[in-house]
Design a protein around this motif. Structure first.
Motif, PDB file in Angstrom:
ATOM      1  N   VAL A  13     -61.606 -50.010 -10.830  1.00  0.00           N
ATOM      2  CA  VAL A  13     -60.830 -48.970 -10.164  1.00  0.00           C
ATOM      3  C   VAL A  13     -59.626 -48.616 -11.017  1.00  0.00           C
ATOM      4  O   VAL A  13     -59.162 -49.414 -11.840  1.00  0.00           O
ATOM      5  CB  VAL A  13     -60.369 -49.394  -8.754  1.00  0.00           C
ATOM      6  N   GLN A  14     -59.148 -47.431 -10.804  1.00  0.00           N
ATOM      7  CA  GLN A  14     -57.955 -46.993 -11.525  1.00  0.00           C
ATOM      8  C   GLN A  14     -56.709 -47.438 -10.757  1.00  0.00           C
ATOM      9  O   GLN A  14     -56.694 -47.445  -9.510  1.00  0.00           O
ATOM     10  CB  GLN A  14     -57.955 -45.482 -11.685  1.00  0.00           C
ATOM     11  N   GLU A  15     -55.717 -47.814 -11.501  1.00  0.00           N
ATOM     12  CA  GLU A  15     -54.444 -48.222 -10.898  1.00  0.00           C
ATOM     13  C   GLU A  15     -53.954 -47.134  -9.944  1.00  0.00           C
ATOM     14  O   GLU A  15     -53.957 -45.944 -10.280  1.00  0.00           O
ATOM     15  CB  GLU A  15     -53.417 -48.461 -12.003  1.00  0.00           C
ATOM     16  N   GLY A  16     -53.572 -47.541  -8.761  1.00  0.00           N
ATOM     17  CA  GLY A  16     -53.077 -46.610  -7.757  1.00  0.00           C
ATOM     18  C   GLY A  16     -54.130 -46.193  -6.752  1.00  0.00           C
ATOM     19  O   GLY A  16     -53.784 -45.756  -5.638  1.00  0.00           O
ATOM     20  N   ASP A  17     -55.407 -46.326  -7.125  1.00  0.00           N
ATOM     21  CA  ASP A  17     -56.477 -46.005  -6.179  1.00  0.00           C
ATOM     22  C   ASP A  17     -56.655 -47.124  -5.167  1.00  0.00           C
ATOM     23  O   ASP A  17     -56.164 -48.239  -5.374  1.00  0.00           O
ATOM     24  CB  ASP A  17     -57.799 -45.786  -6.922  1.00  0.00           C
ATOM     25  N   ASN A  18     -57.394 -46.833  -4.101  1.00  0.00           N
ATOM     26  CA  ASN A  18     -57.754 -47.871  -3.140  1.00  0.00           C
ATOM     27  C   ASN A  18     -59.050 -48.550  -3.569  1.00  0.00           C
ATOM     28  O   ASN A  18     -59.949 -47.904  -4.115  1.00  0.00           O
ATOM     29  CB  ASN A  18     -57.926 -47.267  -1.751  1.00  0.00           C
ATOM     30  N   SER A  19     -59.140 -49.833  -3.317  1.00  0.00           N
ATOM     31  CA  SER A  19     -60.340 -50.613  -3.643  1.00  0.00           C
ATOM     32  C   SER A  19     -61.014 -51.054  -2.356  1.00  0.00           C
ATOM     33  O   SER A  19     -60.335 -51.403  -1.388  1.00  0.00           O
ATOM     34  CB  SER A  19     -59.973 -51.854  -4.452  1.00  0.00           C
ATOM     35  N   ILE A  20     -62.339 -51.048  -2.373  1.00  0.00           N
ATOM     36  CA  ILE A  20     -63.091 -51.561  -1.236  1.00  0.00           C
ATOM     37  C   ILE A  20     -64.137 -52.530  -1.756  1.00  0.00           C
ATOM     38  O   ILE A  20     -64.991 -52.173  -2.573  1.00  0.00           O
ATOM     39  CB  ILE A  20     -63.797 -50.434  -0.451  1.00  0.00           C
ATOM     40  N   ILE A  21     -64.026 -53.757  -1.301  1.00  0.00           N
ATOM     41  CA  ILE A  21     -64.956 -54.811  -1.698  1.00  0.00           C
ATOM     42  C   ILE A  21     -65.757 -55.193  -0.464  1.00  0.00           C
ATOM     43  O   ILE A  21     -65.181 -55.481   0.591  1.00  0.00           O
ATOM     44  CB  ILE A  21     -64.205 -56.026  -2.254  1.00  0.00           C
ATOM     45  N   ASN A  22     -67.070 -55.202  -0.599  1.00  0.00           N
ATOM     46  CA  ASN A  22     -67.947 -55.405   0.545  1.00  0.00           C
ATOM     47  C   ASN A  22     -68.606 -56.772   0.534  1.00  0.00           C
ATOM     48  O   ASN A  22     -68.792 -57.379  -0.517  1.00  0.00           O
ATOM     49  CB  ASN A  22     -69.036 -54.334   0.553  1.00  0.00           C
ATOM     50  N   CYS A  23     -69.012 -57.198   1.708  1.00  0.00           N
ATOM     51  CA  CYS A  23     -69.634 -58.501   1.872  1.00  0.00           C
ATOM     52  C   CYS A  23     -70.575 -58.442   3.070  1.00  0.00           C
ATOM     53  O   CYS A  23     -70.242 -57.837   4.091  1.00  0.00           O
ATOM     54  CB  CYS A  23     -68.539 -59.546   2.096  1.00  0.00           C
ATOM     55  N   ALA A  24     -71.746 -59.046   2.941  1.00  0.00           N
ATOM     56  CA  ALA A  24     -72.689 -59.134   4.044  1.00  0.00           C
ATOM     57  C   ALA A  24     -72.931 -60.596   4.373  1.00  0.00           C
ATOM     58  O   ALA A  24     -72.803 -61.458   3.509  1.00  0.00           O
ATOM     59  CB  ALA A  24     -74.005 -58.455   3.663  1.00  0.00           C
ATOM     60  N   TYR A  25     -73.268 -60.881   5.608  1.00  0.00           N
ATOM     61  CA  TYR A  25     -73.543 -62.255   6.008  1.00  0.00           C
ATOM     62  C   TYR A  25     -74.756 -62.268   6.921  1.00  0.00           C
ATOM     63  O   TYR A  25     -75.135 -61.251   7.487  1.00  0.00           O
ATOM     64  CB  TYR A  25     -72.317 -62.884   6.685  1.00  0.00           C
ATOM     65  N   SER A  26     -75.354 -63.448   7.044  1.00  0.00           N
ATOM     66  CA  SER A  26     -76.567 -63.535   7.856  1.00  0.00           C
ATOM     67  C   SER A  26     -76.389 -64.419   9.084  1.00  0.00           C
ATOM     68  O   SER A  26     -77.197 -64.350  10.020  1.00  0.00           O
ATOM     69  CB  SER A  26     -77.720 -64.087   7.016  1.00  0.00           C
ATOM     70  N   ASN A  27     -75.339 -65.244   9.114  1.00  0.00           N
ATOM     71  CA  ASN A  27     -75.195 -66.211  10.189  1.00  0.00           C
ATOM     72  C   ASN A  27     -74.502 -65.587  11.392  1.00  0.00           C
ATOM     73  O   ASN A  27     -73.293 -65.340  11.363  1.00  0.00           O
ATOM     74  CB  ASN A  27     -74.411 -67.423   9.691  1.00  0.00           C
ATOM     75  N   SER A  28     -75.241 -65.358  12.445  1.00  0.00           N
ATOM     76  CA  SER A  28     -74.660 -64.744  13.643  1.00  0.00           C
ATOM     77  C   SER A  28     -73.651 -65.660  14.318  1.00  0.00           C
ATOM     78  O   SER A  28     -72.818 -65.206  15.105  1.00  0.00           O
ATOM     79  CB  SER A  28     -75.758 -64.397  14.642  1.00  0.00           C
ATOM     80  N   ALA A  29     -73.733 -66.967  14.000  1.00  0.00           N
ATOM     81  CA  ALA A  29     -72.829 -67.921  14.641  1.00  0.00           C
ATOM     82  C   ALA A  29     -71.450 -67.944  13.992  1.00  0.00           C
ATOM     83  O   ALA A  29     -70.531 -68.547  14.524  1.00  0.00           O
ATOM     84  CB  ALA A  29     -73.434 -69.323  14.595  1.00  0.00           C
ATOM     85  N   SER A  30     -71.311 -67.291  12.847  1.00  0.00           N
ATOM     86  CA  SER A  30     -69.992 -67.292  12.189  1.00  0.00           C
ATOM     87  C   SER A  30     -68.980 -66.582  13.070  1.00  0.00           C
ATOM     88  O   SER A  30     -69.181 -65.418  13.432  1.00  0.00           O
ATOM     89  CB  SER A  30     -70.078 -66.587  10.829  1.00  0.00           C
ATOM     90  N   ASP A  31     -67.904 -67.277  13.398  1.00  0.00           N
ATOM     91  CA  ASP A  31     -66.876 -66.669  14.231  1.00  0.00           C
ATOM     92  C   ASP A  31     -65.563 -66.483  13.472  1.00  0.00           C
ATOM     93  O   ASP A  31     -64.535 -66.139  14.061  1.00  0.00           O
ATOM     94  CB  ASP A  31     -66.644 -67.495  15.493  1.00  0.00           C
ATOM     95  N   TYR A  32     -65.620 -66.714  12.199  1.00  0.00           N
ATOM     96  CA  TYR A  32     -64.408 -66.617  11.396  1.00  0.00           C
ATOM     97  C   TYR A  32     -64.792 -66.267   9.974  1.00  0.00           C
ATOM     98  O   TYR A  32     -65.746 -66.820   9.422  1.00  0.00           O
ATOM     99  CB  TYR A  32     -63.687 -67.968  11.438  1.00  0.00           C
ATOM    100  N   PHE A  33     -64.036 -65.353   9.374  1.00  0.00           N
ATOM    101  CA  PHE A  33     -64.275 -64.931   7.998  1.00  0.00           C
ATOM    102  C   PHE A  33     -62.950 -64.900   7.255  1.00  0.00           C
ATOM    103  O   PHE A  33     -61.902 -64.635   7.831  1.00  0.00           O
ATOM    104  CB  PHE A  33     -64.934 -63.545   7.967  1.00  0.00           C
ATOM    105  N   ILE A  34     -63.062 -65.137   5.963  1.00  0.00           N
ATOM    106  CA  ILE A  34     -61.849 -65.244   5.167  1.00  0.00           C
ATOM    107  C   ILE A  34     -62.099 -64.643   3.799  1.00  0.00           C
ATOM    108  O   ILE A  34     -63.212 -64.733   3.269  1.00  0.00           O
ATOM    109  CB  ILE A  34     -61.411 -66.736   5.097  1.00  0.00           C
ATOM    110  N   TRP A  35     -61.091 -64.040   3.240  1.00  0.00           N
ATOM    111  CA  TRP A  35     -61.162 -63.514   1.881  1.00  0.00           C
ATOM    112  C   TRP A  35     -60.233 -64.318   0.995  1.00  0.00           C
ATOM    113  O   TRP A  35     -59.077 -64.586   1.349  1.00  0.00           O
ATOM    114  CB  TRP A  35     -60.740 -62.042   1.835  1.00  0.00           C
ATOM    115  N   TYR A  36     -60.774 -64.665  -0.191  1.00  0.00           N
ATOM    116  CA  TYR A  36     -59.989 -65.378  -1.192  1.00  0.00           C
ATOM    117  C   TYR A  36     -59.912 -64.543  -2.465  1.00  0.00           C
ATOM    118  O   TYR A  36     -60.835 -63.796  -2.802  1.00  0.00           O
ATOM    119  CB  TYR A  36     -60.644 -66.720  -1.545  1.00  0.00           C
ATOM    120  N   LYS A  37     -58.824 -64.741  -3.194  1.00  0.00           N
ATOM    121  CA  LYS A  37     -58.619 -64.124  -4.499  1.00  0.00           C
ATOM    122  C   LYS A  37     -58.515 -65.233  -5.527  1.00  0.00           C
ATOM    123  O   LYS A  37     -57.768 -66.192  -5.327  1.00  0.00           O
ATOM    124  CB  LYS A  37     -57.326 -63.303  -4.484  1.00  0.00           C
TER     125      LYS A  37
END
Lengths: 113, 114
Positions: A13-37
């Motif tokens: 992405v170019q500096e100043g633009d917005n970024s969108i990072i996507n993620c899919a999951y399969s476990n319906s039991a997941s009740d919590y999600f977290i993003w790490y850098k």
């Protein structure tokens, strides 16, 4: 089995633009999600989290969106800066009883001037 | 702030050697984790400990063992190192109480087995 994945290995992405990072999951039991850098040479650092009873959560310049219907979450970074260059991981809770997480494979965000 | 430290940033060992990776956390956390990180595979859980002397296998425990004799310290042991164990190893801890699931990571140990 359960899985958490990321859609793209690299995002530029170019500096100043917005970024969108996507993620899919399969476990319906997941009740919590977290993003790490993870910056080069460092361990992953917490960015933002979201519980399954929410569909949106905002932090400083970051927003996480959760769509339980299609089992998808995204991390939006506003006004992307060079310091945002890193690998981003999403992770989901494996179950309700432990702190174990399932991690995605990561997306490398590259910010160019 | 939570601090998780790992004994070495870089380590080079020979095939067949016994290798110890040490991890210490200073926040009195109940849970500690060992992961390995490989390109394209993300973080994979090797072992998990939820209390002193308590451990649980993760997704890829083969070739590894762990030890947790004190709450703050969690060791990963490669009984007989092999070249396919060349990887980045990450230690993490979490409180197990209150807000669950957030794990705090150390800086990692890059292990090369030759």
């Amino acid at each position: 089995g359960e899985s958490v994945g990321l859609h793209l290995p690299t995002l530029s992405v170019q500096e100043g633009d917005n970024s969108i990072i996507n993620c899919a999951y399969s476990n319906s039991a997941s009740d919590y999600f977290i993003w790490y850098k993870q910056e080069s040479g460092k361990g992953p650092q917490f960015i933002i989290d979201i519980r399954s009873n929410m569909d949106k959560r905002q932090g400083q310049r970051v927003t996480v969106l959760l769509n339980k219907t299609v089992k998808h979450l995204s991390l939006q970074i506003a006004a992307t800066q060079p310091g945002d260059s890193a690998v981003y991981f999403c992770a989901g809770a494996r179950d309700h009883n432990t702190d174990k997480l399932i991690f995605g494979t990561g997306t490398r965000l590259q910010v160019f001037p | 702030d939570v601090k998780v430290t790992q004994s070495s940033r870089y380590l080079v060992k020979r095939t067949g050697e016994k290798v110890f990776l040490e991890c210490v956390q200073d926040m009195d956390h109940e849970n500690m984790f060992w992961y390995r990180q490989d390109p394209g595979l993300g973080l994979r859980l090797i072992y998990f400990s939820y209390d002193v002397k308590m451990k649980e296998k993760g997704d890829i425990p083969e070739g590894y063992s762990v030890s947790r004799e004190k709450k703050e310290r969690f060791s990963l042991i490669l009984e007989s190192a092999s070249t396919n164990q060349t990887s980045m190893y990450l230690c993490a801890s979490s409180s197990g109480q209150g807000v669950p699931y957030e794990q705090y990571f150390g800086p990692g140990t890059r292990l090369t087995v030759t």
